[in-house]
Design a protein around this motif. Sequence first.
Motif, PDB file in Angstrom:
ATOM      1  N   TYR A  79       1.685   3.619  15.344  1.00 16.33           N
ATOM      2  CA  TYR A  79       2.939   3.657  14.597  1.00 16.33           C
ATOM      3  C   TYR A  79       4.004   4.417  15.378  1.00 16.33           C
ATOM      4  O   TYR A  79       4.561   5.401  14.917  1.00 16.33           O
ATOM      5  CB  TYR A  79       2.713   4.289  13.219  1.00 16.33           C
ATOM      6  N   ALA A  80       4.319   3.928  16.566  1.00 11.80           N
ATOM      7  CA  ALA A  80       5.363   4.543  17.385  1.00 11.80           C
ATOM      8  C   ALA A  80       6.728   4.198  16.792  1.00 11.80           C
ATOM      9  O   ALA A  80       6.916   3.125  16.212  1.00 11.80           O
ATOM     10  CB  ALA A  80       5.266   4.032  18.816  1.00 11.80           C
ATOM     11  N   THR A  81       7.675   5.110  16.940  1.00 14.24           N
ATOM     12  CA  THR A  81       9.024   4.873  16.442  1.00 14.24           C
ATOM     13  C   THR A  81       9.568   3.571  17.034  1.00 14.24           C
ATOM     14  O   THR A  81       9.471   3.333  18.228  1.00 14.24           O
ATOM     15  CB  THR A  81       9.945   6.049  16.802  1.00 14.24           C
ATOM     16  N   GLY A  82      10.088   2.711  16.174  1.00 12.30           N
ATOM     17  CA  GLY A  82      10.626   1.421  16.603  1.00 12.30           C
ATOM     18  C   GLY A  82       9.626   0.280  16.519  1.00 12.30           C
ATOM     19  O   GLY A  82      10.033  -0.887  16.584  1.00 12.30           O
ATOM     20  N   ALA A  83       8.324   0.583  16.379  1.00 13.09           N
ATOM     21  CA  ALA A  83       7.321  -0.485  16.268  1.00 13.09           C
ATOM     22  C   ALA A  83       7.577  -1.284  14.993  1.00 13.09           C
ATOM     23  O   ALA A  83       8.018  -0.748  13.978  1.00 13.09           O
ATOM     24  CB  ALA A  83       5.915   0.105  16.243  1.00 13.09           C
ATOM     25  N   GLN A  84       7.327  -2.596  15.081  1.00 13.48           N
ATOM     26  CA  GLN A  84       7.582  -3.467  13.943  1.00 13.48           C
ATOM     27  C   GLN A  84       6.284  -4.123  13.495  1.00 13.48           C
ATOM     28  O   GLN A  84       5.454  -4.507  14.324  1.00 13.48           O
ATOM     29  CB  GLN A  84       8.630  -4.505  14.296  1.00 13.48           C
ATOM     30  N   PHE A  85       6.142  -4.251  12.168  1.00 12.58           N
ATOM     31  CA  PHE A  85       4.910  -4.774  11.587  1.00 12.58           C
ATOM     32  C   PHE A  85       5.222  -5.847  10.543  1.00 12.58           C
ATOM     33  O   PHE A  85       6.208  -5.750   9.820  1.00 12.58           O
ATOM     34  CB  PHE A  85       4.119  -3.648  10.909  1.00 12.58           C
ATOM     35  N   LYS A  86       4.345  -6.876  10.521  1.00 11.23           N
ATOM     36  CA  LYS A  86       4.407  -7.866   9.447  1.00 11.23           C
ATOM     37  C   LYS A  86       3.840  -7.202   8.206  1.00 11.23           C
ATOM     38  O   LYS A  86       2.773  -6.587   8.255  1.00 11.23           O
ATOM     39  CB  LYS A  86       3.551  -9.087   9.789  1.00 11.23           C
ATOM     40  N   VAL A  87       4.563  -7.306   7.091  1.00  3.15           N
ATOM     41  CA  VAL A  87       4.120  -6.683   5.853  1.00  3.15           C
ATOM     42  C   VAL A  87       4.310  -7.636   4.679  1.00  3.15           C
ATOM     43  O   VAL A  87       5.034  -8.623   4.779  1.00  3.15           O
ATOM     44  CB  VAL A  87       4.900  -5.369   5.564  1.00  3.15           C
ATOM     45  N   ILE A  88       3.656  -7.313   3.599  1.00  4.87           N
ATOM     46  CA  ILE A  88       3.903  -7.960   2.315  1.00  4.87           C
ATOM     47  C   ILE A  88       4.192  -6.836   1.335  1.00  4.87           C
ATOM     48  O   ILE A  88       3.356  -5.957   1.125  1.00  4.87           O
ATOM     49  CB  ILE A  88       2.712  -8.802   1.850  1.00  4.87           C
ATOM     50  N   GLU A  89       5.409  -6.871   0.772  1.00  6.58           N
ATOM     51  CA  GLU A  89       5.777  -5.908  -0.259  1.00  6.58           C
ATOM     52  C   GLU A  89       5.349  -6.478  -1.605  1.00  6.58           C
ATOM     53  O   GLU A  89       5.645  -7.625  -1.918  1.00  6.58           O
ATOM     54  CB  GLU A  89       7.286  -5.682  -0.292  1.00  6.58           C
ATOM     55  N   LYS A  90       4.653  -5.665  -2.389  1.00  5.89           N
ATOM     56  CA  LYS A  90       4.203  -6.095  -3.715  1.00  5.89           C
ATOM     57  C   LYS A  90       4.819  -5.160  -4.746  1.00  5.89           C
ATOM     58  O   LYS A  90       4.621  -3.952  -4.694  1.00  5.89           O
ATOM     59  CB  LYS A  90       2.689  -6.041  -3.812  1.00  5.89           C
ATOM     60  N   ARG A  91       5.578  -5.736  -5.667  1.00  3.59           N
ATOM     61  CA  ARG A  91       6.196  -4.968  -6.758  1.00  3.59           C
ATOM     62  C   ARG A  91       5.613  -5.457  -8.077  1.00  3.59           C
ATOM     63  O   ARG A  91       5.579  -6.661  -8.346  1.00  3.59           O
ATOM     64  CB  ARG A  91       7.711  -5.142  -6.752  1.00  3.59           C
ATOM     65  N   ILE A  92       5.180  -4.506  -8.888  1.00  7.37           N
ATOM     66  CA  ILE A  92       4.477  -4.840 -10.129  1.00  7.37           C
ATOM     67  C   ILE A  92       5.402  -5.543 -11.123  1.00  7.37           C
ATOM     68  O   ILE A  92       6.578  -5.212 -11.239  1.00  7.37           O
ATOM     69  CB  ILE A  92       3.848  -3.580 -10.748  1.00  7.37           C
ATOM     70  N   THR A  93       4.846  -6.549 -11.798  1.00  6.79           N
ATOM     71  CA  THR A  93       5.574  -7.259 -12.847  1.00  6.79           C
ATOM     72  C   THR A  93       4.852  -7.164 -14.183  1.00  6.79           C
ATOM     73  O   THR A  93       5.456  -7.370 -15.230  1.00  6.79           O
ATOM     74  CB  THR A  93       5.760  -8.749 -12.492  1.00  6.79           C
ATOM     75  N   LYS A  94       3.548  -6.850 -14.156  1.00  9.12           N
ATOM     76  CA  LYS A  94       2.775  -6.757 -15.389  1.00  9.12           C
ATOM     77  C   LYS A  94       1.627  -5.781 -15.195  1.00  9.12           C
ATOM     78  O   LYS A  94       0.973  -5.785 -14.157  1.00  9.12           O
ATOM     79  CB  LYS A  94       2.211  -8.135 -15.755  1.00  9.12           C
ATOM     80  N   GLY A  95       1.389  -4.920 -16.182  1.00  9.39           N
ATOM     81  CA  GLY A  95       0.278  -3.979 -16.141  1.00  9.39           C
ATOM     82  C   GLY A  95       0.745  -2.579 -15.786  1.00  9.39           C
ATOM     83  O   GLY A  95       1.945  -2.314 -15.672  1.00  9.39           O
ATOM     84  N   THR A  96      -0.234  -1.689 -15.625  1.00  8.57           N
ATOM     85  CA  THR A  96       0.082  -0.289 -15.311  1.00  8.57           C
ATOM     86  C   THR A  96      -0.633   0.163 -14.046  1.00  8.57           C
ATOM     87  O   THR A  96      -1.052   1.297 -13.937  1.00  8.57           O
ATOM     88  CB  THR A  96      -0.292   0.625 -16.493  1.00  8.57           C
ATOM     89  N   CYS A  97      -0.770  -0.726 -13.089  1.00 12.14           N
ATOM     90  CA  CYS A  97      -1.376  -0.392 -11.797  1.00 12.14           C
ATOM     91  C   CYS A  97      -0.330   0.265 -10.895  1.00 12.14           C
ATOM     92  O   CYS A  97       0.766   0.573 -11.344  1.00 12.14           O
ATOM     93  CB  CYS A  97      -1.914  -1.654 -11.123  1.00 12.14           C
ATOM     94  N   THR A  98      -0.647   0.427  -9.626  1.00 13.25           N
ATOM     95  CA  THR A  98       0.297   0.975  -8.660  1.00 13.25           C
ATOM     96  C   THR A  98       1.558   0.119  -8.658  1.00 13.25           C
ATOM     97  O   THR A  98       1.478  -1.092  -8.476  1.00 13.25           O
ATOM     98  CB  THR A  98      -0.335   0.997  -7.257  1.00 13.25           C
ATOM     99  N   PRO A  99       2.743   0.728  -8.855  1.00 12.46           N
ATOM    100  CA  PRO A  99       3.961  -0.077  -8.999  1.00 12.46           C
ATOM    101  C   PRO A  99       4.453  -0.730  -7.710  1.00 12.46           C
ATOM    102  O   PRO A  99       5.116  -1.750  -7.756  1.00 12.46           O
ATOM    103  CB  PRO A  99       4.993   0.923  -9.515  1.00 12.46           C
TER     104      PRO A  99
END
Length: 133
Positions: A79-99
């Motif tokens: 994780y060097a400064t400037g390194a880029q990573f493919k990610v998937i952001e997950k935002r909760i829509t239902k339930g009380t799990c990690t938001p």
Amino acid sequence: MRHILTFATIAAAAALLTACKTKETSTPPPPAQLVGGPCSYDEKPGIATVSDADADQVRFLIDGNITPYSRQDLPDFDYATGAQFKVIEKRITKGTCTPYILDILGPATSADLALPPHPASREPRYTHPDTSL
């Protein structure tokens, strides 16, 4: 004689404590309120750029926002400064799990970077308090 009195005193105290024991019931306790799933998330693929990192945290710049993560919660990448990573952001829509969950898929390739970055991601908003770093 003294030892016999001490033993008798201890035995009497133990008998009193045993007599004070609360009555046990066969009724089970009420069920705890369910916290957690099932949960649903909106998923958005993207590119995260390492804004900066230290021994404990990595801070990612995603769509103009800095998001810190504990290193112990991240997969083992450089994780060097400037390194880029493919990610998937997950935002909760239902339930009380990690938001919010950030799944790091791996280092971004040139094909992943073909799309222009979000305009706000061109200038990092976070500056490390120690300017010598």
